[in-house]
Design an enzyme around this catalytic site. Sequence first.
Site, PDB file in Angstrom:
ATOM      1  N   ASP A  92       0.586  -0.458   3.625  1.00 55.86           N
ATOM      2  CA  ASP A  92       1.174  -1.376   4.573  1.00 55.86           C
ATOM      3  C   ASP A  92       1.518  -0.571   5.821  1.00 55.86           C
ATOM      4  O   ASP A  92       1.677   0.651   5.765  1.00 55.86           O
ATOM      5  CB  ASP A  92       2.421  -2.039   3.970  1.00 55.86           C
ATOM      6  CG  ASP A  92       2.863  -3.244   4.790  1.00 55.86           C
ATOM      7  OD1 ASP A  92       3.925  -3.784   4.512  1.00 55.86           O
ATOM      8  OD2 ASP A  92       2.129  -3.621   5.735  1.00 55.86           O
ATOM      9  N   ASP A 271       0.643  -8.256  -3.924  1.00 63.67           N
ATOM     10  CA  ASP A 271       1.426  -7.056  -4.235  1.00 63.67           C
ATOM     11  C   ASP A 271       2.880  -7.482  -4.360  1.00 63.67           C
ATOM     12  O   ASP A 271       3.314  -8.418  -3.662  1.00 63.67           O
ATOM     13  CB  ASP A 271       1.303  -6.012  -3.124  1.00 63.67           C
ATOM     14  CG  ASP A 271       2.329  -6.270  -2.028  1.00 63.67           C
ATOM     15  OD1 ASP A 271       2.043  -7.127  -1.163  1.00 63.67           O
ATOM     16  OD2 ASP A 271       3.422  -5.670  -2.064  1.00 63.67           O
TER      17      ASP A 271
HETATM   18  C1  LIG Z   1       8.668  -9.025  -0.874  1.00 64.72           C
HETATM   19  N1  LIG Z   1       8.194  -9.913   0.158  1.00 64.72           N
HETATM   20  C2  LIG Z   1       7.440  -9.489   1.168  1.00 64.72           C
HETATM   21  N2  LIG Z   1       7.124 -10.275   2.220  1.00 64.72           N
HETATM   22  C3  LIG Z   1       6.375  -9.510   3.051  1.00 64.72           C
HETATM   23  C4  LIG Z   1       5.851  -9.787   4.319  1.00 64.72           C
HETATM   24  C5  LIG Z   1       5.176  -8.765   5.007  1.00 64.72           C
HETATM   25  C6  LIG Z   1       4.662  -8.977   6.356  1.00 64.72           C
HETATM   26  O1  LIG Z   1       4.812 -10.075   6.951  1.00 64.72           O
HETATM   27  N3  LIG Z   1       4.055  -7.931   6.982  1.00 64.72           N
HETATM   28  C7  LIG Z   1       3.884  -6.715   6.372  1.00 64.72           C
HETATM   29  N4  LIG Z   1       3.264  -5.739   7.060  1.00 64.72           N
HETATM   30  N5  LIG Z   1       4.318  -6.471   5.105  1.00 64.72           N
HETATM   31  C8  LIG Z   1       4.998  -7.472   4.417  1.00 64.72           C
HETATM   32  C9  LIG Z   1       5.539  -7.199   3.129  1.00 64.72           C
HETATM   33  C10 LIG Z   1       5.385  -5.834   2.503  1.00 64.72           C
HETATM   34  C11 LIG Z   1       4.179  -5.777   1.608  1.00 64.72           C
HETATM   35  O2  LIG Z   1       4.573  -6.025   0.320  1.00 64.72           O
HETATM   36  C12 LIG Z   1       6.238  -8.225   2.468  1.00 64.72           C
HETATM   37  N6  LIG Z   1       6.899  -8.228   1.288  1.00 64.72           N
END
Ligand SMILES: CNc1nc2cc3c(=O)[nH]c(N)nc3c(CCO)c2[nH]1
Length: 376
Positions: A92, A271
């Site tokens: 990420d 994930d």
């Molecule tokens: C636990 N919920 C969650 N919502 C997300 C939403 C995002 C998002 O909108 N953008 C990025 N770059 N990463 C995200 C991640 C981390 C990955 O698990 C998230 N993780």
Amino acid sequence: MKFTLQAEDIASKARAGVLETAHGNIQTPIFMPVGTAGTVKAVHQHELVEDIQAQIILGNTYHLYLRPGLDVLHKAGGLHKFNHWDGPILTDSGGYQVYSLTEVRKIREEGVTFRSHIDGSKHLFTPENVMDTQRIIGADIIMAFDECTPYPCEYSYARKSLDMTHRWLKRCVDRFDSTESLYGYEQTLFPIVQGSVYKDLREKSAEVIASFNRDGNAIGGLSVGEPAEEMYAMTEVVTNILPQDKPRYLMGVGTPINILENIALGIDMFDCVMPTRNARNGMLFTQNGIINIKNEKWKADFSPIEAESDLLVDQIHTKAYLRHLIRSQEILGAQIASLHNLHFYLWLVKQAREKIIDGTFYDWKEKMVKVLGQRL
Ligand SMILES: CNc1nc2cc3c(=O)[nH]c(N)nc3c(CCO)c2[nH]1
């Protein structure tokens, strides 16, 4: 990076496919264990992660950039070499982690300034430098630098944030497409759809993201506290617009039920830290429902952790023993429970894939959704 669709469900938008990466092929739908700081928490030996047939693990720009740092990772020849994992890795971009892990941060057009949660030092992430960072980490799939809008947020904030995420995406694409992989294998960049819980913003963002025509597309800004029905509604709007022939990655999702419902809405990749985070607290996901192993009722239950599971630790250890380990906060307890939950998540998506291929997914999903929420 080639994605081949192998089967599409008739009663839902579920698909089965294969994503070919330089470090191996990924059968979708797939669940990606979160190995934030270069290891899947409490599952130290990667042979164990192999053992549960994890096909791809997640790393994280924010954590890896701060520790061990880019010079170590570069000298190691990238994360695959550093953590001795030769399967595919997705990282990420760090945007979400800055938003969720640090208090002192400023979001500007140029990028995000923040203080390290480790030593308070000041840093700046920009679309350009997180592309360079992910080149050095060497993940097979890297994510665009975006702003994950908080929930709830005003329409006007969501719209302004969306437009900046799109401008940042253009900067990511320009930087990524003008640099090479450092380690001689292909890396690919996935853009991320935002738009909070507003249908028109989600449609606009999905159209912008699709227009970049990348190897895969992600859906962000969900699993941030919104009700599940909102998550499903936004996912449905976006998967109706994203191209059929590219994998769709729903970030940060979710519970076993969330995963099955979103597979039915056309999502291919997931994930979530839930399997490992909840495991450390004694919450076990099983084919017959949820077990809180710390509960008194398991004190003298000498049956296997999960009789139907083909995972060794599920067979050789009893519920009573695992309850004892978790209550005593023994590291082995975290390891066994984490392995169990990861194995369950990977079993669930593998089952979904098989049912999609043999055309029985929808009825199976309806039955499983009823069972998986039960407390045992
Ligand atoms: C636990 N919920 C969650 N919502 C997300 C939403 C995002 C998002 O909108 N953008 C990025 N770059 N990463 C995200 C991640 C981390 C990955 O698990 C998230 N993780």
